[in-house]
Design an enzyme around this catalytic site. Structure first.
Site, PDB file in Angstrom:
ATOM      1  N   GLY B  71       0.802  -1.220   0.000  1.00 31.11           N
ATOM      2  CA  GLY B  71       0.000   0.000   0.000  1.00 31.11           C
ATOM      3  C   GLY B  71       0.836   1.272   0.000  1.00 31.11           C
ATOM      4  O   GLY B  71       0.542   2.221  -0.728  1.00 31.11           O
ATOM      5  N   GLY B 200      -2.012  -6.053  -0.137  1.00 31.53           N
ATOM      6  CA  GLY B 200      -2.366  -7.469  -0.042  1.00 31.53           C
ATOM      7  C   GLY B 200      -2.674  -7.928   1.367  1.00 31.53           C
ATOM      8  O   GLY B 200      -3.682  -8.575   1.625  1.00 31.53           O
ATOM      9  N   CYS B 322       0.406   7.039  24.174  1.00 33.29           N
ATOM     10  CA  CYS B 322       1.395   6.066  24.645  1.00 33.29           C
ATOM     11  C   CYS B 322       1.508   4.882  23.694  1.00 33.29           C
ATOM     12  O   CYS B 322       2.590   4.362  23.464  1.00 33.29           O
ATOM     13  CB  CYS B 322       1.023   5.571  26.028  1.00 33.29           C
ATOM     14  SG  CYS B 322       1.263   6.820  27.288  1.00 33.29           S
TER      15      CYS B 322
END
Lengths: 282, 395
Positions: B71, B200, B322
């Site tokens: 991506g 994917g 955090c």
């Protein structure tokens, strides 16, 4: 995933001394919801002046809860003179170490303890008071606090200071200043790329406006834009600079910090120490 | 200890069928598709088949499918490839404040290299103002990049409408569909998107394989240069096992789409159960993907919740400061104006087709107790004036 020691995990899963004390002798509160962690510490002394009972409440991550729990175990039975010698390294060491990015949790513990002792001795309100000049306005961290963690922990980079105090971890506007504080203490040369201009002669208004625009463009806008915001120069009247915050800064909860902390402090640093920044009336 | 995996927007299990499809390509059919011998050449047909399978998932022509490493590479290729094709003639990029870091990090990097970037805000539901989007497009705008669905909240943007607006202005339109692909129907025969990113490993294919859909006629400068692969759009010997795995995963996802309501029902059960059993809760985002639930618990911190869930084998994620390793909570929640009291206590549960009702019930059995325990430790959740004053002071 954080690499927490077994002791951190144990104190997080089974925190000691959670709760509150009725009629405590000393109460200390540090941190806030906005910052993501907060600690309320209270103690009661016995007849010999030793800490007979100590309780805490913490809002925060696993290491914040574990640091608070460890602190209460460490100071239980101590006199206040002994307790005030406890450092943030002592808390971290007791827990078998903390990830460096989490060291601010141990600092928060030490600060709460100091606030509680001050509350007992002077009747101060028990909240941490900001003494001296505030360097990081996002998280409310003063010059004195930064100097102290740098000295006590032997820190050499602004990133470490952020890990220990959070200073510089919000808008990033004070990173250059943190580097200068470190270099003052360690005697090393600052690595910040930009240095304040020497302020010798009076500037003309046109020079001043140009310098303000340059400073906004170089020092301020990149930081605001990282958070989707921007600032526009509206007018300059004497030493008063009128600006308008745009984008996400316009309705941000901490926009006043942005205005005073980032915009004003940068203009004071690079243009004139007398600059006052105000937001355009809308 | 068993794992209850509810972090499918982070990554997914590889579908067993995809593993099976990939099996011959490691030790038997390991040839190079570009070779002049039939041992290598036979591999090309596997790539062709996978390209057809992926194209079918999004209503594309196989020739419009470019395989990438994932991506992030697809997003980079789309945006940088478009800007490079303009060669400096257009230097303005429009995107949103809630994009994945693969887009947001890239455009902020570009903004320091002479490009102008507009980051559109979202409202408290996470929705965009389409009028503002239209007005933000200028003659200098090279590309508009708006994600199809948000990874943190699952909020779905109206990409068909946005694509119409952008194309009516004659500007290249890219959408990061990494979270949307396989979770909702996408038909690029009907939606005039120019560039679309797929990863994917978000849809039960392996990590390290992705797709950039490039509509025919779209000008794009390759970013990995040095070979003729992927019709000269992306050099590098093909990751054949990954491509074949993704092809199978795409086919499975397409077959699964009509059953997506089963995942919606499980997600809704989780959502309703949390709302019924925990006070001080808010759901972040409206109009979401079927599988995503982003829920905030007031006065507790997300990383602490995650660790307690982890002790039970429940895997989720958080937008708290955090948990992210930064000091500020998620940029998506901040953009939506989620109050700090809630932003630090946000948890994302993301389901998949492998999630069972029994797993949801397991979470619902344990989560309320965790929240209660952490609130007992928290100084803000109690009925004290000092605490309220402190909270009010900072919020």
């Amino acid at each position: 995933m954080w690499d927490y020691s077994e002791k951190v995990r144990d104190h997080f899963r089974n925190p000691r001394n959670v709760g509150s004390i009725e009629d405590p002798d000393g109460v200390g509160v540090v941190g806030s919801l906005a910052c993501g962690d907060a600690l309320k510490l209270m103690f009661k002394l016995d007849d010999e002046g030793r800490i007979a009972d100590v309780k805490f409440q913490t809002f925060g991550c696993a290491s914040a809860i574990a640091s608070s729990s460890a602190l209460t175990e460490m100071i239980s039975g101590m006199t206040l003179e002994e307790a005030e010698k406890v450092t943030n390294q002592d808390i971290a060491a007791y827990l078998g170490g903390l990830p460096e990015q989490k060291m601010h949790c141990s600092v928060m513990g030490r600060e709460a303890l100091e606030a509680a002792i001050a509350n007992y001795r002077t009747g101060s309100q028990g909240a941490r008071e900001l003494e001296g000049r505030v360097v990081c306005t996002c998280f409310g961290v003063t010059e004195a606090e930064i100097e102290r963690v740098v000295r006590e922990n032997g820190l050499t980079t602004a990133e470490q200071v952020t890990h220990y105090t959070k200073a510089g971890g919000g808008c990033g506007g004070c990173v250059g200043e943190i580097e200068r504080i470190i270099s003052r203490i360690t005697g090393a040369a600052p690595t910040a790329e930009s240095q304040p201009l020497p302020k010798s002669r009076r500037m003309t208004t046109i020079e001043k406006i140009r310098l303000i625009e340059e400073t906004l463009e170089r020092e301020v806008r990149p930081k605001l834009r990282r958070d989707g915001g921007d600032v526009e120069l509206i007018d300059v009247v004497g030493d008063t600079v009128i600006v308008s915050l745009r984008g996400s800064c316009a309705n941000c909860l901490i926009s006043q910090f942005t205005l005073k902390g980032v915009v004003q402090s940068k203009l004071q640093e690079f243009v004139s120490p007398d600059i006052v920044v105000v937001e355009e009336e809308t | 200890m068993r794992t209850v995996y509810l972090d499918n927007n982070a990554t997914t299990m590889v579908a067993p069928e995809a593993v099976e499809a990939m099996r011959p390509l490691w030790c038997d059919l390991y040839g190079n598709a570009s070779s002049m011998h039939s041992f290598g050449g036979q591999v090309a047909s596997y790539i062709t088949g996978a390209r057809e399978q992926v194209a079918a998932l999004v209503g594309a022509d196989p020739a419009e499918i470019v395989f990438t490493s994932g991506g992030s590479e697809s997003d980079n290729l789309a945006i940088k490839g478009t800007l490079d094709a303009f060669d400096g003639a257009k230097r303005h990029v429009v995107t949103t404040r809630v994009e994945h870091p693969a887009v947001l990090g890239l455009v902020r990097h570009l903004s320091q290299r002479g490009y102008r970037v507009t980051e559109l805000p979202v409202d408290p539901d996470g929705s965009l103002d389409l009028g503002l989007l239209d007005r933000s497009i200028t003659p200098d705008t090279a590309i508009v990049s708006v994600m199809w669905a948000n990874n943190e909240t699952g909020v779905v943007f109206p990409i068909p409408q946005i694509a119409d607006i952008v194309k009516s202005r004659g500007v290249v339109f890219h959408t990061d569909a990494v979270q949307a692909a396989g979770k909702m129907p996408i038909d690029l025969a009907k939606v005039p998107v120019d560039l679309l990113s797929i990863s994917g490993h978000k849809l039960h294919a392996p990590k390290g394989i992705g797709v950039l859909y490039v509509r025919k006629g779209t000008r794009l400068m390759p970013q990995v240069i040095g070979g003729h692969h992927e019709s000269n759009r992306r050099a590098g010997t093909e990751n054949v096992p990954g491509i074949v795995g993704l092809g199978m995963a795409a086919e499975l996802a397409r077959a699964q789409l009509p059953n997506e309501h089963r995942i919606t029902a499980l997600r809704d059960r989780l959502e309703a159960g949390i709302l019924a059993s925990c006070p001080g809760v808010r759901i972040n985002g409206a109009n979401r993907l079927p599988n995503t639930l982003n829920v905030s618990f007031e006065f507790v911190e997300g990383e602490a919740i995650l660790l307690m869930l982890d002790d039970l084998g429940i895997a989720a994620s958080s937008g708290s400061a955090c948990a992210s390793g930064s000091l500020q909570p998620s940029h998506v929640l901040r953009a939506m104006g989620v109050p700090f009291t809630f932003a630090h206590g946000s948890i994302r549960f993301s389901l998949s087709r492998y999630t069972t009702g029994e797993e949801i019930d397991f979470v619902l059995r344990h989560l309320p107790g965790i929240i209660e325990r952490l609130r007992e430790i928290s100084p803000f959740a109690k009925d004290g004036e000092f605490e309220r004053a402190l909270a009010a002071d900072h919020v």
